[in-house]
Motif scaffolding. Structure first.
Motif, mmCIF file in Angstrom:
data_model
loop_
_atom_site.group_PDB
_atom_site.id
_atom_site.type_symbol
_atom_site.label_atom_id
_atom_site.label_comp_id
_atom_site.label_asym_id
_atom_site.label_seq_id
_atom_site.Cartn_x
_atom_site.Cartn_y
_atom_site.Cartn_z
ATOM 1 N N GLN A 167 15.132 -18.577 15.905
ATOM 2 C CA GLN A 167 15.565 -19.061 17.113
ATOM 3 C C GLN A 167 15.118 -18.140 18.373
ATOM 4 N N ILE A 227 24.595 -15.707 16.816
ATOM 5 C CA ILE A 227 24.668 -16.909 17.721
ATOM 6 C C ILE A 227 23.707 -17.799 17.205
ATOM 7 N N ALA A 228 24.251 -19.242 17.192
ATOM 8 C CA ALA A 228 23.536 -20.223 16.703
ATOM 9 C C ALA A 228 22.792 -20.942 17.912
ATOM 10 N N ARG A 264 20.866 -23.791 19.889
ATOM 11 C CA ARG A 264 20.395 -25.025 19.914
ATOM 12 C C ARG A 264 19.441 -25.260 20.996
ATOM 13 N N TYR A 310 29.004 -24.771 24.660
ATOM 14 C CA TYR A 310 29.270 -23.881 23.495
ATOM 15 C C TYR A 310 30.495 -24.178 22.690
ATOM 16 N N ARG A 342 32.427 -21.277 15.846
ATOM 17 C CA ARG A 342 32.557 -21.703 14.255
ATOM 18 C C ARG A 342 32.973 -20.543 13.715
ATOM 19 N N GLN A 386 33.045 -22.986 6.564
ATOM 20 C CA GLN A 386 33.754 -23.097 8.099
ATOM 21 C C GLN A 386 35.384 -23.048 7.491
ATOM 22 N N TRP A 393 32.973 -28.938 21.640
ATOM 23 C CA TRP A 393 32.133 -28.346 22.344
ATOM 24 C C TRP A 393 32.831 -28.215 23.938
ATOM 25 N N ARG A 411 30.130 -17.793 14.441
ATOM 26 C CA ARG A 411 29.021 -17.884 15.108
ATOM 27 C C ARG A 411 29.366 -18.567 16.267
ATOM 28 N N GLU A 425 28.026 -21.019 18.710
ATOM 29 C CA GLU A 425 26.786 -22.163 18.997
ATOM 30 C C GLU A 425 26.899 -22.510 20.480
ATOM 31 N N ASN A 442 24.194 -24.390 23.725
ATOM 32 C CA ASN A 442 23.024 -25.116 23.837
ATOM 33 C C ASN A 442 23.139 -25.181 25.573
#
Length: 135
Positions: free
Chosen positions: A28, A42-43, A45, A83, A86, A94, A101, A127, A129, A131
Motif C-alpha cells: 500500500q 492501516i489498511a 483502500r 474510515y 476492524r 475479526q 464506514w 486495523r 481501514e 479510503n
C-alpha cells in the motif's frame, strides 16, 4: 527424492520467491509522514492522497481496547476520508460484526482525531481501514 517431488518442490520454491519479489510492489502507498509502526495498523483502500496518520494511541482499559488516531491533511485542499476500525482477536480473526464506514472531511493542512472502542475484550489488535477521495 523422486523427480515428481523435486519438480513440485522447485515449483513451490519459485512461487514463494515470486510472491516475495511481488510483495513490495503490491504494498500500500502510505503518505511518507505516516510512521512505519502506525502504517502497519492501516489498511488503505487506494491512495493516501495526502492524508497521513501521524499518531495512533491504543490503550486497554477495563480489559477493552480503545484507540485514537490523528489524521493530518498534508495538502492545502480539503479531503474526504471514509474510515472504519476492524477489531481482531489473537489469531487475526475479526471480532464483532464490524463497524460501518464513517465519513469525515479533513480540512487543508488540518488534523482530525478519530476514536473507537473494541466491541469485546477478545479484541487484541486492530486495523484502521481508510479510503481517501482524490478530490
Amino acid at each position: 527424492m523422486t523427480q515428481k517431488t523435486f519438480h513440485t518442490s522447485l515449483a513451490a520454491a519459485a512461487l514463494v520467491a515470486l510472491l516475495a519479489a511481488a510483495g513490495p510492489a503490491a504494498a500500500q502507498t502510505h503518505d511518507p509522514a505516516t510512521p512505519p509502526t502506525v502504517a502497519s495498523k492501516i489498511a488503505l483502500r487506494g491512495e493516501a492522497n495526502g492524508i497521513a496518520v501521524r499518531e495512533m494511541r491504543i490503550v486497554r482499559r477495563n480489559d477493552i481496547l480503545s484507540v485514537q488516531a490523528d489524521m493530518a491533511n498534508m495538502g492545502r485542499t480539503d479531503r474526504t476520508v471514509f474510515y472504519r476500525f476492524r477489531w481482531l482477536d489473537s489469531v487475526g480473526n475479526q471480532v464483532g460484526d464490524g463497524e460501518v464506514w464513517k465519513q469525515m472531511t479533513v480540512l487543508g493542512l488540518g488534523q482530525q482525531t478519530v476514536k473507537s472502542v473494541a466491541p469485546t475484550g477478545a479484541a487484541v489488535d486492530l486495523r484502521l481501514e481508510m479510503n481517501v477521495e482524490p478530490r
